[in-house]
Design an enzyme around this catalytic site. Structure first.
Site, PDB file in Angstrom:
ATOM      1  N   PRO A   1      72.232  46.248  -7.487  1.00  0.00           N
ATOM      2  CA  PRO A   1      71.007  45.846  -6.960  1.00  0.00           C
ATOM      3  C   PRO A   1      71.322  44.123  -6.875  1.00  0.00           C
ATOM      4  O   PRO A   1      71.424  43.625  -7.983  1.00  0.00           O
ATOM      5  CB  PRO A   1      69.808  46.313  -8.228  1.00  0.00           C
TER       6      PRO A   1
ATOM      7  N   ASP B   1      74.117  39.899  -9.178  1.00  0.00           N
ATOM      8  CA  ASP B   1      73.628  41.042  -9.545  1.00  0.00           C
ATOM      9  C   ASP B   1      72.335  40.890 -10.494  1.00  0.00           C
ATOM     10  O   ASP B   1      72.242  40.260 -11.380  1.00  0.00           O
ATOM     11  CB  ASP B   1      74.630  41.592 -10.604  1.00  0.00           C
ATOM     12  N   HIS B   2      71.223  41.549  -9.979  1.00  0.00           N
ATOM     13  CA  HIS B   2      69.969  41.234 -10.641  1.00  0.00           C
ATOM     14  C   HIS B   2      69.786  41.770 -11.882  1.00  0.00           C
ATOM     15  O   HIS B   2      68.650  41.758 -12.475  1.00  0.00           O
ATOM     16  CB  HIS B   2      68.793  41.505  -9.569  1.00  0.00           C
ATOM     17  N   ARG B   3      70.463  42.809 -12.255  1.00  0.00           N
ATOM     18  CA  ARG B   3      70.480  43.324 -13.668  1.00  0.00           C
ATOM     19  C   ARG B   3      70.780  42.345 -14.811  1.00  0.00           C
ATOM     20  O   ARG B   3      70.372  42.515 -15.731  1.00  0.00           O
ATOM     21  CB  ARG B   3      71.325  44.528 -13.543  1.00  0.00           C
ATOM     22  N   VAL B   4      71.712  41.182 -14.562  1.00  0.00           N
ATOM     23  CA  VAL B   4      72.010  40.524 -15.543  1.00  0.00           C
ATOM     24  C   VAL B   4      71.659  38.738 -15.225  1.00  0.00           C
ATOM     25  O   VAL B   4      71.703  38.052 -15.941  1.00  0.00           O
ATOM     26  CB  VAL B   4      73.559  40.521 -15.810  1.00  0.00           C
TER      27      VAL B   4
END
Length: 458
Positions: free
Chosen positions: A260, A430-433
């Site tokens: 994502p 990376d929108h997770r981190v």
């Protein structure tokens, strides 16, 4: 020789040894089996990088029947990123080639057989024939395989006539005009001497170009090349398979779709950076090194932008700041890595970058020189592209796309109108981190460094 990798091999019993074992009772020869009577080893396709799943044989530097010593180059393998000479671990004779030049094999599969002595070559060639026939048939269950191994093997078929009984004449190394088959040293020598490898005839195995061919071509009188000698274009409407490198790029791009991502753009004024570049360009400093250094200095203040998520459950703060820079080369794309870019001075960084680019274009990069990046730069500014988005490489947290610096009419704080050189940068993350506020803070810091670049030369 640069780019040498050891070939692993495993021991196979010779045909004569199998016959002796099949006729003897099990318990009484348990000690005798510990003594190796004949050695025929499998040579495996090595893993030249962490992402490599198969390799393509560019050329065999040794021919069947050649004597080899430990450490001798045997084969040139094209991995997903580079061509590398591969060494053997053992002394012996190259008895049989299982995967010819131009074909591919999975990592860990047998590509040749190495016999310990010249007398074992016929037995190895017999086993090579069984490899070929066994590849077409499905493998039997493990129990059946064990039973069949205890039975004496059938006598080897009479040897078929081979086309290599006489030495093959030198052939052009550019097979079909598509690629050059040359040793890494020959490629480097040709680059240093300004010799076009497409005009060189190779004298090595399979027409492979070696160093003496480059030196011979340099000493030969120059001839006016006819127009028809140019590399042929690919016919329109044809289908061309991926090279190994293109296949790896395709695989990585598909994997990136599972991450994502989001994008943030920023405008940076480059007048001061341009002036600094003009001042130190004569000392060998490149704009790529300046951008990499500025990015590394900003990442040092924002470590979360230098982090990554690999398992979907956690993220890792990288201990080093390694700037990977995308470089287009013939037949694909590679990302040489400027390791510890925040710690090197701009002059050392520029020298290192030139070295990496030269090795990348010669396909001589070692795995740690292209797969250790923690943040990636992609710069299309030199082509006049003003802005673009880059695809995030798997295993990293962010990539920054850099556009061209162009004169732009801007409004000043005091209400006046002026002209400043500005460039657009777009970061894919990376929108997770990494979150929007993280990127905004990073880009603000990067802008300050570039707009006041005095610290870049320290």
């Amino acid at each position: 020789m640069a780019g040498l990798i050891h070939l692993h091999s495993t021991l196979l019993p010779s045909a004569s040894a199998l016959r002796r074992r099949a006729g003897a009772p099990g318990p009484s020869v348990s000690r005798r089996r510990c003594r190796v009577e004949a050695k025929i080893r499998e040579i495996f396709m090595p893993a030249l990088s962490s992402t490599m799943t198969e390799g393509k044989i560019v050329s065999w530097t040794a021919a069947e029947g050649d004597r080899l010593s430990k450490g001798d180059p045997v084969v040139v393998v094209e991995s997903d990123k580079a061509d590398m000479d591969v060494e053997t671990f053992h002394d012996g004779f190259l008895a049989a080639v299982l995967v010819p030049a131009g074909e591919s094999a999975p990592v860990g599969s047998a590509i040749a057989l190495l016999a310990e002595s010249e007398e074992e070559i016929p037995a190895a060639q017999s086993q090579a024939a069984s490899f070929s026939s066994g590849a077409a048939a499905s493998p039997p269950p493990p129990q059946e395989t064990a039973q069949e191994a205890s039975a004496p093997p059938p006598p080897p078929p009479p040897p078929a006539p081979v086309a290599v009984s006489a030495p093959a004449p030198p052939s052009p190394a550019a097979q079909g005009g598509a690629r050059v088959v040359a040793s890494p040293y020959a490629k480097k020598l040709a680059k240093d001497l300004g010799v076009d490898l497409f005009s060189v005839t190779g004298s090595g195995p399979g027409g492979r170009i070696v160093a003496k061919d480059v030196e011979t071509a340099l000493a030969a009188p120059k001839k006016a090349a006819p127009v028809a000698a140019a590399r042929p274009d690919v016919p329109l409407g044809s289908t061309v398979p991926f090279t190994t490198m293109q296949g790896a790029v395709s695989k990585n791009m598909v994997e990136s779709l599972a991450v994502p991502t989001f994008r943030v753009g920023y405008t940076i004024t480059t007048d001061a950076l341009d002036q600094l570049y003009k001042k130190i360009k004569s000392k060998g400093v490149t704009m790529t090194a300046l951008l990499a250094k500025a990015t590394a200095m900003a990442l040092a203040q924002h470590p979360v932008v230098n982090s990554s998520c690999r398992d979907g459950k956690s993220f890792t703060y990288s201990s080093s700041i390694n700037i990977a820079v995308a470089v287009a080369i013939d037949g694909g794309l590679i990302t040489p890595v400027l390791q510890d870019a925040d710690k090197l001075d701009i002059y050392s960084l520029s020298r290192k970058w030139k070295e990496l680019v030269d090795k990348a274009r010669a396909k001589q990069l070692q795995p740690h020189e292209y797969n250790s990046g923690t943040f990636t730069l992609s710069n299309l500014g030199m082509f006049g592209v003003d802005r673009f988005d880059a695809i995030l490489p798997p295993g990293t947290g962010a990539i920054m796309a850099v556009g061209a610096s162009q004169p732009t009419i801007v409004g000043t704080k005091d209400g006046r109108i002026g002209i400043k050189s500005q460039m657009q940068v777009n970061v894919t993350a990376d929108h997770r981190v990494i979150y929007g506020a993280d990127l905004a803070a990073f880009l603000q810091t990067l802008s300050k460094i570039i707009e006041d670049p005095k610290d870049l030369t320290f």
